[in-house]
Design a protein around this motif. Structure first.
Motif, short mmCIF file in Angstrom:
data_model
loop_
_atom_site.label_atom_id
_atom_site.label_comp_id
_atom_site.label_asym_id
_atom_site.label_seq_id
_atom_site.Cartn_x
_atom_site.Cartn_y
_atom_site.Cartn_z
N LEU A 1 0.82 -1.22 0.00
CA LEU A 1 0.00 0.00 0.00
C LEU A 1 0.86 1.27 0.00
CD1 LEU A 1 -2.72 -1.04 2.62
CD2 LEU A 1 -2.84 -1.16 0.13
N GLU A 2 2.15 1.11 0.23
CA GLU A 2 3.06 2.25 0.33
C GLU A 2 2.95 3.17 -0.88
OE1 GLU A 2 6.07 4.59 2.02
OE2 GLU A 2 5.19 2.82 2.95
N GLY A 3 2.73 4.44 -0.60
CA GLY A 3 2.69 5.46 -1.65
C GLY A 3 1.36 5.60 -2.37
N GLN A 4 0.43 4.68 -2.14
CA GLN A 4 -0.86 4.77 -2.82
C GLN A 4 -1.65 5.96 -2.30
OE1 GLN A 4 -3.27 1.27 -3.42
NE2 GLN A 4 -1.49 -0.05 -3.15
N ILE A 5 -2.45 6.53 -3.17
CA ILE A 5 -3.30 7.66 -2.82
C ILE A 5 -4.74 7.15 -2.68
CG2 ILE A 5 -4.17 9.93 -3.53
CD1 ILE A 5 -1.20 9.97 -2.98
N PHE A 6 -5.36 7.51 -1.57
CA PHE A 6 -6.75 7.13 -1.30
C PHE A 6 -7.60 8.39 -1.18
CE2 PHE A 6 -4.13 3.68 0.22
CZ PHE A 6 -4.78 2.56 -0.29
N ARG A 7 -8.87 8.27 -1.49
CA ARG A 7 -9.77 9.43 -1.40
C ARG A 7 -9.92 9.92 0.03
NH1 ARG A 7 -14.10 6.83 -5.43
NH2 ARG A 7 -13.27 5.03 -4.36
N ASN A 8 -9.88 8.99 0.99
CA ASN A 8 -10.02 9.36 2.40
C ASN A 8 -9.39 8.28 3.26
OD1 ASN A 8 -12.08 7.26 2.76
ND2 ASN A 8 -13.41 8.65 1.59
N ALA A 9 -9.30 8.56 4.56
CA ALA A 9 -8.66 7.63 5.49
C ALA A 9 -9.44 6.32 5.58
CB ALA A 9 -8.52 8.28 6.86
N ARG A 10 -10.74 6.37 5.51
CA ARG A 10 -11.58 5.17 5.60
C ARG A 10 -11.28 4.22 4.45
NH1 ARG A 10 -13.63 2.44 9.44
NH2 ARG A 10 -15.67 3.22 9.91
N GLU A 11 -11.09 4.76 3.26
CA GLU A 11 -10.75 3.93 2.10
C GLU A 11 -9.40 3.24 2.32
OE1 GLU A 11 -9.37 5.22 -2.13
OE2 GLU A 11 -11.56 5.31 -2.08
N ALA A 12 -8.44 3.94 2.87
CA ALA A 12 -7.13 3.35 3.17
C ALA A 12 -7.26 2.25 4.21
CB ALA A 12 -6.17 4.44 3.65
N GLU A 13 -8.09 2.48 5.22
CA GLU A 13 -8.30 1.46 6.24
C GLU A 13 -8.93 0.20 5.65
OE1 GLU A 13 -10.83 0.68 10.34
OE2 GLU A 13 -10.79 2.70 9.49
N ARG A 14 -9.88 0.37 4.77
CA ARG A 14 -10.51 -0.79 4.11
C ARG A 14 -9.49 -1.57 3.29
NH1 ARG A 14 -15.23 2.69 3.58
NH2 ARG A 14 -14.43 3.40 1.58
N ALA A 15 -8.61 -0.86 2.58
CA ALA A 15 -7.58 -1.52 1.78
C ALA A 15 -6.62 -2.30 2.68
CB ALA A 15 -6.82 -0.49 0.95
N ALA A 16 -6.24 -1.73 3.81
CA ALA A 16 -5.34 -2.41 4.76
C ALA A 16 -6.03 -3.64 5.34
CB ALA A 16 -4.92 -1.44 5.85
N ARG A 17 -7.30 -3.53 5.64
CA ARG A 17 -8.06 -4.65 6.19
C ARG A 17 -8.15 -5.79 5.16
NH1 ARG A 17 -10.59 -4.47 10.54
NH2 ARG A 17 -10.84 -2.22 10.53
N ARG A 18 -8.42 -5.44 3.91
CA ARG A 18 -8.48 -6.46 2.85
C ARG A 18 -7.12 -7.14 2.69
NH1 ARG A 18 -11.60 -2.44 0.20
NH2 ARG A 18 -9.77 -1.84 -1.00
N LEU A 19 -6.06 -6.37 2.75
CA LEU A 19 -4.72 -6.92 2.62
C LEU A 19 -4.43 -7.89 3.76
CD1 LEU A 19 -2.06 -6.85 1.05
CD2 LEU A 19 -1.34 -4.98 2.53
N LEU A 20 -4.78 -7.52 4.97
CA LEU A 20 -4.54 -8.36 6.14
C LEU A 20 -5.34 -9.65 6.09
CD1 LEU A 20 -2.92 -8.32 8.79
CD2 LEU A 20 -4.98 -7.46 9.89
N THR A 21 -6.54 -9.61 5.55
CA THR A 21 -7.38 -10.81 5.49
C THR A 21 -7.17 -11.61 4.21
OG1 THR A 21 -9.25 -9.59 4.53
CG2 THR A 21 -9.17 -9.78 6.94
N GLY A 22 -6.26 -11.15 3.35
CA GLY A 22 -5.93 -11.90 2.14
C GLY A 22 -6.86 -11.68 0.98
N GLN A 23 -7.75 -10.70 1.07
CA GLN A 23 -8.64 -10.41 -0.04
C GLN A 23 -7.88 -9.64 -1.11
OE1 GLN A 23 -12.06 -8.35 1.41
NE2 GLN A 23 -12.57 -9.92 2.88
N THR A 24 -8.32 -9.77 -2.34
CA THR A 24 -7.70 -9.09 -3.46
C THR A 24 -7.98 -7.59 -3.36
OG1 THR A 24 -8.06 -11.01 -4.85
CG2 THR A 24 -7.59 -8.94 -5.98
#
Length: 64
Positions: free
Chosen positions: A36-59
């Motif tokens: 996720l390093e360096g990626q731009i997200f529309r808001n903090a919530r979107e970044a949190e969702r991406a981190a959660r998906r990454l942690l749970t192994g979702q694409t």
């Protein structure tokens, strides 16, 4: 509205997001979230969702 947020997932610090001209840029706090390093997200919530998906192994679906 804040200029930076700490992103935590399952009691783990994933990283921080800092407001940039195009949104919020992600800075990983551990190697687990390096993709996720360096990626731009529309808001903090979107970044949190991406981190959660990454942690749970979702694409991740990156914004274009």
């Amino acid at each position: 509205m804040s200029d930076s947020y700490v992103i935590e997932v399952s009691s783990q610090t994933a990283g921080i997001v800092v407001r940039d001209t195009g949104g919020y840029q992600f800075f990983a706090a551990s190697h687990r979230f390096d993709s996720l390093e360096g990626q731009i997200f529309r808001n903090a919530r979107e970044a949190e969702r991406a981190a959660r998906r990454l942690l749970t192994g979702q694409t991740l679906q990156l914004a274009s």
